[in-house]
Scaffold this motif. Structure first.
Motif, mmCIF file in Angstrom:
data_model
loop_
_atom_site.group_PDB
_atom_site.id
_atom_site.type_symbol
_atom_site.label_atom_id
_atom_site.label_comp_id
_atom_site.label_asym_id
_atom_site.label_seq_id
_atom_site.Cartn_x
_atom_site.Cartn_y
_atom_site.Cartn_z
ATOM 1 N N GLU A 125 0.578 -1.301 0.140
ATOM 2 C CA GLU A 125 -0.064 0.154 0.141
ATOM 3 C C GLU A 125 0.794 1.404 -0.018
ATOM 4 O O GLU A 125 1.758 1.224 0.097
ATOM 5 N N CYS A 126 -0.213 2.662 -0.186
ATOM 6 C CA CYS A 126 0.984 3.210 -0.903
ATOM 7 C C CYS A 126 1.718 4.341 0.766
ATOM 8 O O CYS A 126 2.566 5.460 0.296
ATOM 9 N N HIS A 127 2.162 4.234 1.745
ATOM 10 C CA HIS A 127 2.365 4.438 2.583
ATOM 11 C C HIS A 127 3.637 3.551 3.248
ATOM 12 O O HIS A 127 4.525 4.191 4.054
ATOM 13 N N LEU A 128 4.020 3.003 2.256
ATOM 14 C CA LEU A 128 5.296 1.797 2.491
ATOM 15 C C LEU A 128 6.076 2.458 1.185
ATOM 16 O O LEU A 128 5.601 2.857 0.097
ATOM 17 N N VAL A 129 7.393 1.966 1.484
ATOM 18 C CA VAL A 129 8.585 2.578 0.356
ATOM 19 C C VAL A 129 9.289 1.241 0.245
ATOM 20 O O VAL A 129 9.035 0.623 0.926
ATOM 21 N N ARG A 130 9.415 1.075 -1.477
ATOM 22 C CA ARG A 130 10.274 -0.231 -1.402
ATOM 23 C C ARG A 130 11.181 0.137 -2.127
ATOM 24 O O ARG A 130 11.445 1.302 -2.843
ATOM 25 N N ALA A 131 11.738 -0.767 -1.610
ATOM 26 C CA ALA A 131 13.831 -0.354 -1.908
ATOM 27 C C ALA A 131 14.405 -1.697 -2.143
ATOM 28 O O ALA A 131 14.497 -2.954 -1.427
ATOM 29 N N ARG A 132 15.011 -1.723 -3.543
ATOM 30 C CA ARG A 132 15.822 -3.319 -4.042
ATOM 31 C C ARG A 132 16.827 -2.783 -3.716
ATOM 32 O O ARG A 132 17.548 -1.683 -4.761
ATOM 33 N N LEU A 133 17.575 -3.723 -2.911
ATOM 34 C CA LEU A 133 19.235 -3.443 -2.473
ATOM 35 C C LEU A 133 19.571 -4.518 -3.294
ATOM 36 O O LEU A 133 19.860 -5.440 -3.963
ATOM 37 N N LYS A 134 21.249 -3.235 -3.730
ATOM 38 C CA LYS A 134 22.004 -4.506 -3.826
ATOM 39 C C LYS A 134 22.447 -5.500 -3.440
ATOM 40 O O LYS A 134 23.741 -4.662 -2.365
ATOM 41 N N LYS A 135 22.361 -6.231 -3.307
ATOM 42 C CA LYS A 135 22.208 -7.819 -2.427
ATOM 43 C C LYS A 135 24.246 -8.182 -2.632
ATOM 44 O O LYS A 135 24.239 -8.830 -1.723
ATOM 45 N N SER A 136 25.112 -7.300 -3.381
ATOM 46 C CA SER A 136 26.575 -7.778 -3.542
ATOM 47 C C SER A 136 27.439 -6.483 -2.980
ATOM 48 O O SER A 136 28.735 -6.736 -2.596
ATOM 49 N N VAL A 137 26.310 -5.497 -1.974
ATOM 50 C CA VAL A 137 27.159 -4.701 -1.345
ATOM 51 C C VAL A 137 26.237 -4.320 -0.265
ATOM 52 O O VAL A 137 27.009 -4.659 0.533
#
Length: 147
Positions: free
Chosen positions: A34-46
């Motif tokens: 839902e809109c009150h969340l921010v999704r971050a896709r992290l660099k798993k190599s870091v």
């Protein structure tokens, strides 16, 4: 959403509700957030996603994020403010070791908590039985002694 995605609460009715992070574990279905969340896709190599989640949930970091928020009807932190947070990027092996330690300590805590909860349950049962015995007269209540 994919394994390792980080979800971050960016707005809440209460200030203490914002700035909480959670890491996506394994899932078998498409997910909608839902809109009150921010999704971050992290660099798993870091960075290890679980490490980042724990870092963001640490008391001082959350306090800083809450301080960066604004309150009108809801308390909200702007996504741009999230970029202002400095994250210590340790070698992956150190992040993994930290997470292993946190998980092992968490397991110990869970074991202690379960034992405590069971003791509390037994004491509550004993208290209830004792009150019942006193009320029904099967146990006498000693006179109070003035000290």
């Amino acid at each position: 959403a994919k394994y390792g995605d980080l979800f971050f609460v960016r707005s809440s009715l209460k200030a203490v509700g914002i700035a909480k992070a959670a890491c996506m574990s394994l899932h078998s279905e498409p997910a909608v957030y839902e809109c009150h969340l921010v999704r971050a896709r992290l660099k798993k190599s870091v960075i290890v996603p679980e490490f980042m989640s724990n870092f963001l949930n640490a008391g001082l970091v959350r306090a800083r994020l809450i301080a960066l928020s604004k309150t009108t009807t809801m308390t909200t932190i702007e996504q741009i403010k999230l970029a202002d947070i400095e994250v210590p990027v340790l070698p992956l092996s150190e992040q993994a070791a930290i997470m292993e330690f946190i998980n092992s300590e968490g397991t110990k805590f869970d074991t202690i908590h379960a034992a405590y909860a069971r003791q509390l349950e037994v004491l509550t049962e004993y208290r209830t039985a004792l009150i019942h015995e006193c009320v029904t007269g099967s146990r006498t209540v000693p006179e109070a002694v003035n000290a």
